[in-house]
Design a protein around this motif. Structure first.
Motif, mmCIF file in Angstrom:
data_model
loop_
_atom_site.group_PDB
_atom_site.id
_atom_site.type_symbol
_atom_site.label_atom_id
_atom_site.label_comp_id
_atom_site.label_asym_id
_atom_site.label_seq_id
_atom_site.Cartn_x
_atom_site.Cartn_y
_atom_site.Cartn_z
ATOM 1 N N ASP A 35 97.302 82.601 -29.445
ATOM 2 C CA ASP A 35 96.916 81.198 -29.592
ATOM 3 C C ASP A 35 97.068 80.459 -28.269
ATOM 4 O O ASP A 35 96.196 79.673 -27.865
ATOM 5 C CB ASP A 35 97.774 80.512 -30.656
ATOM 6 C CG ASP A 35 97.329 80.824 -32.072
ATOM 7 O OD1 ASP A 35 96.322 81.545 -32.236
ATOM 8 O OD2 ASP A 35 97.988 80.354 -33.024
ATOM 9 N N GLY A 36 98.184 80.698 -27.590
ATOM 10 C CA GLY A 36 98.401 80.066 -26.292
ATOM 11 C C GLY A 36 97.331 80.457 -25.295
ATOM 12 O O GLY A 36 96.853 79.618 -24.510
ATOM 13 N N GLY A 37 96.928 81.724 -25.326
ATOM 14 C CA GLY A 37 95.871 82.177 -24.428
ATOM 15 C C GLY A 37 94.558 81.461 -24.680
ATOM 16 O O GLY A 37 93.856 81.058 -23.734
ATOM 17 N N LYS A 38 94.216 81.298 -25.935
ATOM 18 C CA LYS A 38 92.982 80.575 -26.280
ATOM 19 C C LYS A 38 93.031 79.140 -25.766
ATOM 20 O O LYS A 38 92.025 78.603 -25.270
ATOM 21 C CB LYS A 38 92.780 80.568 -27.796
ATOM 22 C CG LYS A 38 92.489 81.928 -28.407
ATOM 23 C CD LYS A 38 92.469 81.845 -29.934
ATOM 24 C CE LYS A 38 92.333 83.214 -30.570
ATOM 25 N NZ LYS A 38 92.438 83.158 -32.050
ATOM 26 N N ILE A 39 94.187 78.514 -25.896
ATOM 27 C CA ILE A 39 94.321 77.124 -25.455
ATOM 28 C C ILE A 39 94.172 77.015 -23.946
ATOM 29 O O ILE A 39 93.509 76.102 -23.438
ATOM 30 C CB ILE A 39 95.673 76.556 -25.930
ATOM 31 C CG1 ILE A 39 95.701 76.485 -27.467
ATOM 32 C CG2 ILE A 39 95.920 75.171 -25.337
ATOM 33 C CD1 ILE A 39 97.079 76.282 -28.053
ATOM 34 N N VAL A 40 94.775 77.941 -23.213
ATOM 35 C CA VAL A 40 94.608 77.953 -21.757
ATOM 36 C C VAL A 40 93.127 78.111 -21.401
ATOM 37 O O VAL A 40 92.587 77.362 -20.568
ATOM 38 C CB VAL A 40 95.438 79.081 -21.114
ATOM 39 C CG1 VAL A 40 95.066 79.251 -19.637
ATOM 40 C CG2 VAL A 40 96.931 78.806 -21.246
ATOM 41 N N GLN A 41 92.472 79.077 -22.008
ATOM 42 C CA GLN A 41 91.064 79.324 -21.714
ATOM 43 C C GLN A 41 90.194 78.108 -22.007
ATOM 44 O O GLN A 41 89.226 77.842 -21.284
ATOM 45 C CB GLN A 41 90.573 80.525 -22.521
ATOM 46 C CG GLN A 41 91.172 81.850 -22.073
ATOM 47 C CD GLN A 41 90.875 82.986 -23.033
ATOM 48 O OE1 GLN A 41 90.723 82.776 -24.240
ATOM 49 N NE2 GLN A 41 90.803 84.206 -22.518
ATOM 50 N N ASN A 42 90.547 77.360 -23.049
ATOM 51 C CA ASN A 42 89.754 76.197 -23.434
ATOM 52 C C ASN A 42 90.096 74.940 -22.639
ATOM 53 O O ASN A 42 89.402 73.926 -22.768
ATOM 54 C CB ASN A 42 89.945 75.902 -24.926
ATOM 55 C CG ASN A 42 89.365 76.979 -25.818
ATOM 56 O OD1 ASN A 42 88.469 77.712 -25.424
ATOM 57 N ND2 ASN A 42 89.893 77.099 -27.027
ATOM 58 N N THR A 43 91.156 75.012 -21.829
ATOM 59 C CA THR A 43 91.650 73.812 -21.144
ATOM 60 C C THR A 43 91.379 73.810 -19.649
ATOM 61 O O THR A 43 91.062 72.763 -19.073
ATOM 62 C CB THR A 43 93.172 73.658 -21.375
ATOM 63 O OG1 THR A 43 93.432 73.581 -22.772
ATOM 64 C CG2 THR A 43 93.706 72.410 -20.690
ATOM 65 N N VAL A 44 91.514 74.957 -18.991
ATOM 66 C CA VAL A 44 91.528 74.962 -17.522
ATOM 67 C C VAL A 44 90.257 74.382 -16.901
ATOM 68 O O VAL A 44 90.309 73.693 -15.875
ATOM 69 C CB VAL A 44 91.779 76.384 -16.970
ATOM 70 C CG1 VAL A 44 93.199 76.811 -17.254
ATOM 71 C CG2 VAL A 44 90.778 77.391 -17.524
ATOM 72 N N GLY A 45 89.108 74.654 -17.528
ATOM 73 C CA GLY A 45 87.843 74.196 -16.953
ATOM 74 C C GLY A 45 87.757 72.696 -16.799
ATOM 75 O O GLY A 45 87.206 72.187 -15.796
ATOM 76 N N GLN A 46 88.296 71.963 -17.745
ATOM 77 C CA GLN A 46 88.201 70.502 -17.678
ATOM 78 C C GLN A 46 89.051 69.918 -16.567
ATOM 79 O O GLN A 46 88.883 68.741 -16.202
ATOM 80 C CB GLN A 46 88.576 69.882 -19.019
ATOM 81 C CG GLN A 46 89.991 70.103 -19.459
ATOM 82 C CD GLN A 46 90.271 69.578 -20.854
ATOM 83 O OE1 GLN A 46 90.385 68.372 -21.060
ATOM 84 N NE2 GLN A 46 90.354 70.478 -21.826
ATOM 85 N N TYR A 47 89.949 70.731 -16.000
ATOM 86 C CA TYR A 47 90.765 70.267 -14.889
ATOM 87 C C TYR A 47 90.392 70.959 -13.571
ATOM 88 O O TYR A 47 91.158 70.945 -12.610
ATOM 89 C CB TYR A 47 92.248 70.474 -15.200
ATOM 90 C CG TYR A 47 92.702 69.615 -16.349
ATOM 91 C CD1 TYR A 47 92.691 68.222 -16.254
ATOM 92 C CD2 TYR A 47 93.112 70.180 -17.553
ATOM 93 C CE1 TYR A 47 93.087 67.425 -17.318
ATOM 94 C CE2 TYR A 47 93.520 69.388 -18.621
ATOM 95 C CZ TYR A 47 93.490 68.007 -18.497
ATOM 96 O OH TYR A 47 93.879 67.215 -19.549
ATOM 97 N N GLY A 48 89.220 71.557 -13.551
ATOM 98 C CA GLY A 48 88.703 72.122 -12.316
ATOM 99 C C GLY A 48 89.344 73.415 -11.872
ATOM 100 O O GLY A 48 89.237 73.791 -10.700
#
Length: 350
Positions: free
Chosen positions: A199-212
């Motif tokens: 679950d944590g991995g999915k959240i990282v994958q879904n988050t990093v792009g929005q912060y460049g």
């Protein structure tokens, strides 16, 4: 390890208070009723051994401190609290069996736990089916609360938590680090065989792009991995600014130590799996500066927190961690309960 301070407390003790005719406080007596000699019973399913054994003992300590605190002040309208804590050995099947045994005993007002999200997916729906309130004091994975029967769209009415979900903790932590250090690249290291980690991995994958942040690679491994050198090498060879670690137990420390040994000088970011001094001590110098999102902060100056820290140090001779604080709050904080408590009002005092 640094943390984002977010104070989030859910409740369960209010069920006992309502059942005993109290209004909003633990301790003391009520002018309308007294239950001297009665007992309010709770059960907790915790990982005292196994992978979750770096978190469960702290939760137990916090809970027992809260029980002692309440009982030493006269209980709840004279009724004393009793807490049974059982070890699930960090095993999903064993966790469900422990919960079933506790529930079928027929005396519990409510349950707390289990420690791991991987176990919660078996235990929480069970508690929901028996209509017994259960409070998660450490589980932070996706679909823990309120949709414990996911993918069903019917909300669970008996499942609560006072732990900060990874869907809040991880993005908040990433944003805080980006605002400060402006990383451009990252590698995700994720255990692919337990719910909390994946679950944590999915959240990282879904988050990093929005912060460049460009995610250069996702390195998956099993939580049973013995030698982390090969998988860490895959991450380090990408030369990322950040290594994201979503795993639990002693694994984050092993990854940090190996990454530093291989020359990685960047940042480590993680979630709730970092948030105990056990992990910090295991990582030692390799973990200095690693950051995570946390629901609690040792040096928060709220009087209630200062009292808790002081009492914990006096009882156990060491500082509490996030898991101790959430265990303590899960028993002690009687501010809200909700409709889940209502079916149990007739049980106590008994």
């Amino acid at each position: 390890m640094k943390g984002t301070v977010i104070r989030v407390f859910a409740v369960i003790l209010a069920a006992g208070l309502a059942a005993c005719g109290a209004a909003n406080t633990a301790g003391g007596t009520s002018s309308s009723s007294s239950y001297q000699g009665k007992t309010i019973e709770f059960g907790a399913i915790l990982s005292l051994t196994g992978a979750g054994g770096v978190y469960g003992p702290s939760s137990k300590n916090g809970m027992m401190l809260a029980v002692d605190t309440i009982n030493n002040k006269g209980g709840v309208n004279g009724a004393k609290l009793s807490l049974t804590v059982d070890d699930d050995a960090s095993d999903k099947a064993q966790s469900a069996q422990v919960a079933q045994t506790l529930i079928q005993g027929g005396k519990l007002l409510a349950l707390l736990g289990p420690t791991l999200s991987n176990s919660a997916v078996a235990v929480h729906p069970l508690a929901e089916s028996f209509k017994i309130p259960i409070l998660a004091v450490s589980t932070t994975g996706i679909h823990i609360v309120p949709d414990c029967n996911y993918p069903s769209t019917t909300p669970c009415k008996y499942v609560f938590r006072d732990s900060l979900g990874e869907e809040t903790a991880i993005p908040t932590n990433i944003k805080a680090y980006v605002d400060k250090s402006h990383p451009k690249t990252g590698v995700l290291m994720v255990a692919n065989d337990d719910k909390f980690s994946s679950d944590g991995g999915k959240i990282v994958q879904n988050t990093v792009g929005q912060y460049g942040i460009q995610l250069l690679s996702t390195v998956q491994f099993s939580k049973t991995t013995a030698d982390f050198a090969p998988v860490v090498t895959q991450a380090v060879q990408k030369h990322p600014d950040v290594i994201f670690i979503t795993s639990l137990g002693g694994i984050p420390a092993k990854i940090m130590i190996e990454a530093r040994r291989e020359g990685f000088t960047g940042q480590f970011l993680g979630g709730n799996g970092f948030n105990t001094a056990v992990v910090s001590k295991q990582a030692s110098d390799a973990g200095k500066g690693a950051e995570s999102g946390s629901a609690w902060y040792l040096n928060n100056t709220f009087p209630s927190n200062a009292d808790f820290v002081s009492a914990y140090r006096a009882k156990y001779g060491q500082d509490p961690d996030q898991f101790a604080a959430q265990g303590y709050a899960g028993i002690l904080d009687p501010r809200r309960c909700g409709e889940a408590c209502q079916p149990h009002l007739q049980r106590y005092p008994g």
